[in-house]
Scaffold this motif. Structure first.
Motif, mmCIF file in Angstrom:
data_model
loop_
_atom_site.group_PDB
_atom_site.id
_atom_site.type_symbol
_atom_site.label_atom_id
_atom_site.label_comp_id
_atom_site.label_asym_id
_atom_site.label_seq_id
_atom_site.Cartn_x
_atom_site.Cartn_y
_atom_site.Cartn_z
ATOM 1 N N LEU A 1 52.647 25.454 37.961
ATOM 2 C CA LEU A 1 51.697 25.599 39.055
ATOM 3 C C LEU A 1 50.287 25.584 38.466
ATOM 4 O O LEU A 1 49.914 26.471 37.699
ATOM 5 N N ILE A 2 49.523 24.574 38.821
ATOM 6 C CA ILE A 2 48.185 24.376 38.270
ATOM 7 C C ILE A 2 47.169 25.140 39.112
ATOM 8 O O ILE A 2 47.190 25.084 40.337
ATOM 9 N N GLY A 3 46.276 25.852 38.458
ATOM 10 C CA GLY A 3 45.216 26.563 39.149
ATOM 11 C C GLY A 3 45.626 27.903 39.719
ATOM 12 O O GLY A 3 44.893 28.483 40.532
ATOM 13 N N ALA A 4 46.774 28.433 39.311
ATOM 14 C CA ALA A 4 47.173 29.766 39.760
ATOM 15 C C ALA A 4 46.234 30.802 39.145
ATOM 16 O O ALA A 4 45.820 30.686 37.980
ATOM 17 N N ASN A 5 45.900 31.824 39.924
ATOM 18 C CA ASN A 5 45.000 32.873 39.452
ATOM 19 C C ASN A 5 45.808 34.033 38.871
ATOM 20 O O ASN A 5 46.729 34.545 39.511
ATOM 21 N N ILE A 6 45.431 34.452 37.667
ATOM 22 C CA ILE A 6 46.069 35.579 36.998
ATOM 23 C C ILE A 6 45.024 36.669 36.857
ATOM 24 O O ILE A 6 43.986 36.472 36.210
ATOM 25 N N ILE A 7 45.292 37.821 37.449
ATOM 26 C CA ILE A 7 44.327 38.911 37.457
ATOM 27 C C ILE A 7 44.945 40.144 36.811
ATOM 28 O O ILE A 7 46.075 40.527 37.132
ATOM 29 N N LEU A 8 44.206 40.750 35.907
ATOM 30 C CA LEU A 8 44.592 42.027 35.325
ATOM 31 C C LEU A 8 44.060 43.115 36.265
ATOM 32 O O LEU A 8 42.857 43.372 36.309
ATOM 33 N N ILE A 9 44.967 43.706 37.048
ATOM 34 C CA ILE A 9 44.570 44.608 38.123
ATOM 35 C C ILE A 9 43.788 45.799 37.568
ATOM 36 O O ILE A 9 44.168 46.402 36.566
ATOM 37 N N GLY A 10 42.673 46.116 38.258
ATOM 38 C CA GLY A 10 41.845 47.242 37.853
ATOM 39 C C GLY A 10 40.824 46.905 36.796
ATOM 40 O O GLY A 10 40.135 47.797 36.282
ATOM 41 N N THR A 11 40.721 45.618 36.430
ATOM 42 C CA THR A 11 39.749 45.189 35.421
ATOM 43 C C THR A 11 39.024 43.944 35.925
ATOM 44 O O THR A 11 39.325 43.408 36.991
ATOM 45 N N ASN A 12 38.089 43.475 35.132
ATOM 46 C CA ASN A 12 37.394 42.226 35.429
ATOM 47 C C ASN A 12 37.998 41.040 34.683
ATOM 48 O O ASN A 12 37.428 39.948 34.670
#
Length: 760
Positions: free
Chosen positions: A39-50
């Protein structure tokens, strides 16, 4: 208690080690759960951080220079249900690998917001499935970092013996469980495993390399066959691709070394581990009459030349030995009650995966090998039982998945097994405690068998709320008179609300008889595959984003179970757990004429609540099960199953104090299982078979974990105290011939252990 105080002091004193907070990286891939396409362009976020990243053209991402700590990681992309992975441990100098498989979003209803998925529901299995990450398995109190023991807290899973990890799932025998490691079917993944069953004292799969597990306690689809009760899928992670790394560990029962890294650049990696038990040193120093020792080795190599093709090789082996010291009369008597088993076992496989438009294909070639050397002697060292046998399976498996539009998924596949079984058995005339004389005194045979299977499964999304699966599986085994068996299965899930689902599954399941049962007597070739008709009905409700409630009822209708013509009260569903030997009259080996005339039923209700670790720093699972299991053997009398424990209650959970400290505990209660009492002279009556019950058992395990983060490595320590209030839970009864009385054995009392590992 002195040992416990010493271990606590050692842990607490080590707090003075000067540590500093290092930094690590997270990497992985995000793919479609059905087609495995990146999946291209999926967003990965480390919750609680920037911190965050987006996947590239290969579906890969990397987040660098993250402060060492435990995190939650969320992956999202338009058109797919977001997924949150908890217990993401970032360590200094280490590349943490977290992969996501996202399912297409099926809800298109106005004013409804679909929250992220913490639990990873599989559309093919709407009922009775749990997924666990590496960290969830590692920190399980009383689990000895054993991937199987950690599952004992789940609803419907009974524990036959506290010293072993035999899986008793919804009343099924210990032989009814399927293991798959990286797609390779493995008969038994335990040191000192029981022949023909699936349990043992300890798993030989190194938990350090387990990425995640999926455990189904019933209603599993046609992709899996030749087993009746459960499927445990263990997926191993790949090695790091940036540089070489490793780990040195001393744990509750063993020590070992790990290594991992790239070998052909960033598109390839390997992992390797070698471990040895130190129980033999402890047993020797304590003056035991016998000493167990074991080794295991694991190696895996992965190569992905491009986005379409990937290759994987896996080899896992275990070496088990039991040494007896018959120095005096007491030791000779103690050893006469033990069935010793030396084993050499391995499984290996080569896998190839190819992605194509809207689907993928897997081909796996594997081999399983187990060399059993089992023996028991009397107090005069005369042989009671000698069994030298080999089981060899050469496997070929093909799986194809294709997605049509967004609402139809097709799974199809086939398997083939070439089997060689050799047995050299010496079994002098043995009289059971019921007065039966077993007819086979020796056996020397070699047989070749063939097994084959094919399956077809269709998964449909109907009216945006119904998900249905229908599949048919055909199994073939040339050793039996009735060679073909068909297994239709069906499941349906209805989305009542975005938070609540009603689920149902039913199907026919078959399992072929154990190889050793078949060669014992020519008449045993007329056995049929054991059959179970299963029905599961339940619902799940998401109490919160990170909390799930499940309620399920199940019914299992058994038929064609092998029973003994010599012992017409014995159905082999009541065998397979524990260290089989003279104490259970060698029942599990089936060395006697057998017929497929046993039948039975198991039914029950299960309630569970699971809380994942999230921004609230606690986690846990509570489960309550009521069930009833009974079997009828050749004599036509219905009796309680030997592993029937009516009530099971488990609470396991923990609290993350801060980035360094974590505490967890597990409480387990189980009502007593059936047993047969002894007469005053040491015999047993058939009329009393399974007529009594052991007292209920309960125990509390406590665990404390502490981490120290340095600039480029991590030190991890823990103390785990099993059965902390030292309850003497009943484990069974046996007859003491010297004392002429019943010996009421109990499970091990309080058992403290520590673990220390350095990861770099």
């Amino acid at each position: 208690m002195k040992r416990i105080k010493f271990l606590l002091s050692a842990i607490l004193l080590s707090i003075n080690i000067q540590a500093q907070n290092g930094f690590g990286d997270i990497t992985g891939t995000v793919v479609d759960a059905i087609t495995r396409q990146p999946l291209i362009g999926a967003n990965i976020i480390l919750i609680g951080t920037n911190f965050g990243a987006a996947t590239d053209i290969n579906g890969r991402y990397i987040i660098k220079n993250i402060s060492a700590e435990m995190y939650q990681l969320r992956a999202s992309i338009i058109g797919y249900t977001s997924r949150i992975k908890t217990d993401v441990m970032v360590q200094p100098g280490k590349l943490t690998q977290i992969d996501f498989e996202l399912t297409p979003q099926t809800i298109e209803i106005e004013n409804i917001v679909v929250t992220a998925d913490y639990f990873g529901k599989n559309v093919l299995e709407p009922t009775s499935v749990r997924n666990f990450s590496y960290e969830e398995l590692r920190r399980s109190p009383g689990g000895f970092e054993d991937v199987i023991r950690a599952l004992s807290v789940l609803p419907g899973v009974a524990q036959a013996d506290a010293g072993r990890n035999d899986l008793i799932v919804r009343g099924g025998a210990p032989s009814e469980n399927l293991y798959l490691v990286d797609g390779i079917e493995v008969p038994n993944i335990n040191h000192f495993g029981t022949q023909g069953a699936t349990g043992g004292p300890l798993s030989y799969i190194n938990l350090d390399f387990v990425k995640e597990t999926s455990f189904s306690t019933g209603g599993f689809p046609v992709l899996y066959g030749d087993k009746l009760s459960s499927v445990l899928i263990i997926n191993l992670r790949s090695g790091r691709t940036d540089r070489l790394g490793g780990k040195a560990t001393i744990s509750a029962s063993q020590f070992g070394l790990n290594a991992e890294g790239p070998f052909f650049g960033e598109n390839s990696s390997f992992i390797f581990s070698a471990r040895r038990s130190y129980l033999d040193f402890i047993f020797k120093s304590a003056g035991f009459s016998f000493v167990p020792e074991y080794y295991d080795v694991l190696t895996k190599a992965d190569y992905k030349p491009d986005n379409t093709n990937s290759f994987s090789f896996l080899f896992v082996s275990a070496f088990d030995n039991v040494k007896f010291f018959n120095d005096d009369e007491d030791k000779r008597y103690d050893n006469s009650r033990i069935l010793g088993s030396d084993q050499i076992q391995y499984f290996t496989g080569f896998s190839y995966q190819r992605l194509f438009s809207n689907g993928f294909m897997n081909i796996t070639i594997g081999r399983n090998y187990t060399d059993f050397n089992t023996r028991q002697s009397d107090s005069l060292l005369n042989p009671i039982f000698r069994n030298k046998s080999k089981e060899e399976e050469n496997n070929l498996r093909l799986d194809v998945v294709h997605k049509f539009l967004t609402v139809v998924e097709l799974n199809l596949g086939a398997t083939a097994k070439l089997i060689e079984f050799d047995a050299d058995i010496l079994f002098p005339t043995f009289i059971t405690s019921f007065g039966d004389s077993l007819p086979i005194t020796s056996l020397n045979k070699s047989e070749n068998f063939f097994k084959g299977a094919s399956y077809f499964n269709l998964n449909l999304l109907l009216m945006k709320r119904f998900t249905t699966n229908f599949g048919v599986r055909a199994d073939y085994f040339n050793a039996l008179t009735d060679k073909f068996y068909f297994n239709p299965r069906f499941s349906l899930s209805y989305m009542l609300t975005p938070l609540t689902n009603i689920n149902f599954s039913t199907g026919i399941y078959h399992q072929s008889p154990s190889y050793i049962w078949l060669i014992a007597d020519e008449r045993n070739k007329e056995l049929k595959s054991v059959r179970v008709n299963q029905y599961v009905l339940g619902f799940d409700h998401q109490l919160n984003d990170d909390a799930l409630l499940k309620l399920e009822g199940f019914y299992k209708d058994y038929s064609n179970y092998p029973t003994s013509t010599v012992r017409p009260y014995l159905v082999l569903a009541n065998t397979g757990a524990g260290f089989s030997g003279s104490d259970d009259n060698f029942s599990s080996f089936g060395l006697e004429p057998l017929v497929s005339q046993g039948f039975g039923k198991s039914r029950g209700v299960e309630l569970s609540i699971q809380k994942k670790l999230s921004d609230t720093p606690y986690y846990g699972i509570l489960s309550l099960t009521y069930s009833k299991t009974d079997f009828t053997s050749l004599d036509g009398i219905e009796r309680d199953g030997s592993y029937d424990q009516n009530w099971l209650f488990n609470v396991s959970g923990g609290y993350k104090i801060d980035k360094y400290w974590e505490v967890s505990s597990k409480f387990r209660f189980a009502s007593g299982r059936p047993y047969t009492p002894f007469n005053s002279e040491g015999t047993q009556n058939i009329a009393d078979y399974n007529s009594k019950r052991l007292k209920s058992a309960n125990s509390l395990d406590i665990r404390v974990d502490k981490r120290w983060f340095f600039s480029s490595w991590t030190l991890i320590t823990y103390i785990d105290i099993q059965n902390i209030y030292n309850r003497k839970n009943p484990a069974g009864i046996r007859w003491d011939r010297r004392e002429q009385r019943v010996d009421e054995s109990s499970a091990i009392g309080i058992l403290p252990s520590i673990g220390i590992s350095a990861e770099f």
